[in-house]
Design an enzyme around this catalytic site. Structure first.
Site, PDB file in Angstrom:
ATOM      1  N   SER A 275       0.832  -1.200   0.000  1.00 45.31           N
ATOM      2  CA  SER A 275       0.000   0.000   0.000  1.00 45.31           C
ATOM      3  C   SER A 275       0.866   1.248   0.000  1.00 45.31           C
ATOM      4  O   SER A 275       2.082   1.188   0.199  1.00 45.31           O
ATOM      5  CB  SER A 275      -0.900   0.015   1.242  1.00 45.31           C
ATOM      6  N   LYS A 276       0.221   2.391  -0.196  1.00 42.49           N
ATOM      7  CA  LYS A 276       0.971   3.655  -0.183  1.00 42.49           C
ATOM      8  C   LYS A 276       1.581   3.911   1.195  1.00 42.49           C
ATOM      9  O   LYS A 276       2.619   4.552   1.304  1.00 42.49           O
ATOM     10  CB  LYS A 276       0.081   4.818  -0.604  1.00 42.49           C
ATOM     11  N   ARG A 277       0.940   3.402   2.227  1.00 43.15           N
ATOM     12  CA  ARG A 277       1.488   3.580   3.573  1.00 43.15           C
ATOM     13  C   ARG A 277       2.812   2.847   3.734  1.00 43.15           C
ATOM     14  O   ARG A 277       3.693   3.290   4.460  1.00 43.15           O
ATOM     15  CB  ARG A 277       0.475   3.092   4.609  1.00 43.15           C
ATOM     16  N   ASP A 280       5.441   5.077   2.267  1.00 50.46           N
ATOM     17  CA  ASP A 280       5.738   6.185   3.183  1.00 50.46           C
ATOM     18  C   ASP A 280       6.618   5.711   4.338  1.00 50.46           C
ATOM     19  O   ASP A 280       7.567   6.386   4.757  1.00 50.46           O
ATOM     20  CB  ASP A 280       4.437   6.765   3.748  1.00 50.46           C
TER      21      ASP A 280
END
Length: 579
Positions: A275-277, A280
């Site tokens: 995921s984008k998390r 990050d």
């Protein structure tokens, strides 16, 4: 009769395109091109509540950056086609502009007994869910419960007609048959069987916005656009039985596309979907291009992080597919030739950020010095440096460049000088931006000396070190972690070492300015050995004065480019600064 291969990538404009979505588009594109068929883009924007402005443009730009060019659906200007033409016969390719098509298909299913009108309001359904939860149960609108709910299967026909005419919150649901085994075949996962008693009655069309749901729209559009294979993500596998049933209900079984469901992209540890998390948290992008959301939050993109599109595409191709041999570097044309659905793995593909950098490093090394110079010059210009085409041009800019083509006082450099630096450092770099990190001192004189040092060949990351990492270290080997050493200035800049370096620089200043690297290296070594000085200490101290650190390029490589005058200036400046 054999049908022409036609596949589609049908993203929803609900945000930036995840790299998993790009992989789906890539596999569709490779399959179509290998079969001599068509790759179609269709925007599935029927979910009006989740629509995000700018997402559609982002999707098309991302695919274009990757070299995934549609044959149909998007014009040469990157716009979704709205008007039919010879090349785009099925326009419009945006589902919200096709909404007049779907109601008649939904009502056809109702008329033939495959669907029904449902008049339960959102509040009523919510109350039913809460009631079931209180009993430790789960509410499902299916073949069992529909007989007790408010729909055209239970209400008198005159009441159904009234509700259709007077209300706007009704839907059309598929009437899932009881106890039927749906037999399906997947090009990747093989034969699958599902009993309809495990499935609910999905909504196909909504009166509130007069839009279809994904299930109806994609079936109708795939049929009308003559799609032969549907290659999509694993998350759509639970919908396959319904889609099979819809094709059967419409009587389109003979032209039903073949299905292939791709495995998920997994986190680096293999535990869950990427995921984008995760990007990050772990420090790598998960989107092809940078994305800025409505709150101003910035999400990194592979393009903005300095990746070449060829490297990104090569990376994606191998996340779930392999060619059956030990090759890892493929051009798009080579991927098209080698690609096959039968070599796609069923298990999830674990993303490896180190491998992503490796791919970019390999592609960087394959590029010509000329191309890399073109990419590096804008970085230099952003830092206030001026690059001119020739030494004569430098004079026109008010500069006096040295034998190599550099004026360090005016910060003017010839293109030939820049290309020479690129040629020198490209084997140490993973990204074009690394050229500056590796060799900034070949363009500007250092002003700080040895804040701390790291071993050459070490990574930039040092967990819990309490200090920032040396940016030059990242270009050697990101897989290692470096032990931080004593400050370079404290370790090497002693009165004894300083005096030795001054003598060496005086000797070098007496050499021909155009002396090559080999000649300079030989003379420096000969001089130091003749004095019986410790070679390592002298060279490290000299490098400290020239670069600001004891690690970096070879002394002869540096001196042969900056020249004897700049050498003397830097040694003098270091002596004043460090004492």
């Amino acid at each position: 009769m054999e049908r022409r291969t036609r596949v589609r990538f049908a993203p929803s404009p609900t945000g930036p395109l995840h790299m998993g979505g790009v992989r789906t588009a890539l596999y569709n594109y490779l399959y179509a091109k290998q079969k001599g068929g068509d790759f179609i883009i269709r925007i599935e924007d029927t979910d009006s509540h989740r629509f995000v402005p700018g997402a559609e443009k982002y999707i098309i730009e991302a695919l274009s950056w990757c070299g995934i060019i549609p044959d149909e659906g998007v014009d040469e200007n990157g716009k979704v086609v709205e008007t039919p033409s010879e090349r785009h016969p099925h326009a419009p390719y945006r589902q919200s502009q096709r909404k007049g098509i779907y109601r008649k298909f939904a009502e056809k299913l109702v008329g033939e007994g495959y669907a029904y009108y449902a008049f339960d309001t959102a509040d009523e359904l919510s109350a039913l869910r809460s009631e079931c939860e209180a009993k430790g149960q789960t509410f499902t609108y299916d073949s069992t419960t529909r007989e007790t709910l408010k729909n055209s299967l239970t209400l008198p026909s005159n009441e159904v007609e009234r509700l259709i005419a007077e209300t706007t919150d009704w839907t059309i649901r598929f009437k899932m048959p009881k106890n039927v085994v749906v037999k399906m075949d997947d090009l990747i996962r093989g034969h699958i069987e599902v009993n309809t008693d495990t499935l609910d009655d999905k909504v196909l069309w909504k009166r509130a916005d007069e839009l279809p749901t994904y299930h109806l729209a994609n079936i109708v559009d795939d049929h009308l656009m003559e799609i032969t294979e549907v290659i999509r993500g694993e998350e759509w596998l639970p919908s396959l039985p319904l889609h099979y049933m819809l094709y059967k209900a419409f009587g389109w079984e003979d032209t039903m596309p073949r299905f292939a469901h791709l495995s998920l992209l997994l986190k680096p540890d293999g535990k869950g979907k990427l995921s984008k998390r995760d990007g990050d948290k772990l420090g790598f992008p998960v989107f092809p291009l940078q994305w800025v959301n409505s709150e101003g939050e910035v999400y990194r993109g592979y393009r903005e992080d300095g990746y070449f599109p060829e490297a990104f595409v090569n990376l994606l191709a191998f996340l779930g597919w392999n060619p059956g041999d030990d090759r890892e570097i493929f051009s798009m044309e080579e991927l098209i030739d080698a690609f096959s659905l039968d070599r796609i793995v069923k298990a999830g593909a674990r993303f490896n950020a180190e491998k992503a950098r490796w791919y970019n490093r390999e592609y960087l090394r394959m590029k010509s010095d000329d191309e890399l110079t073109n990419l590096f010059i804008p970085i230099l210009e952003e830092k206030g440096l001026k690059v001119v085409n020739c030494k004569h041009c430098a004079k026109g800019a008010g500069a006096e460049v040295n034998h190599a083509g550099a004026d360090f006082s005016k910060h003017v450099y010839t293109r030939e000088y820049v290309e020479n630096v690129v040629s020198l450092v490209k084997e140490r770099a993973s990204f074009v931006k690394d050229f500056w990190d590796i060799a900034s001192y070949l363009f500007i004189s250092p002003e700080e000396f040895g804040s701390f040092g790291v071993k050459a060949g070490a990574a930039i990351e040092k967990k819990d070190s309490g200090r920032a990492p040396d940016p030059r270290a990242k270009v050697y080997d990101d897989s290692l972690t470096a032990p931080f050493l004593a400050k370079d200035s404290e370790k090497f800049w002693t009165p004894e070492n300083r005096d030795m370096v001054k003598e060496v620089s005086t000797m070098v200043a007496s050499l021909d300015p155009a002396s090559g690297k080999d000649e300079i290296e030989a003379r420096i070594e000969e001089f130091i050995k003749g004095k019986e000085w410790p070679m390592g200490k002298v060279m490290n101290t000299m490098r400290l004065s020239l670069t600001g650190s004891s690690s970096g390029l070879g002394i002869a490589d540096i001196v042969s480019r900056i020249g004897s005058n700049e050498l003397s200036k830097r040694v003098e400046f270091a002596a004043k600064r460090l004492g």
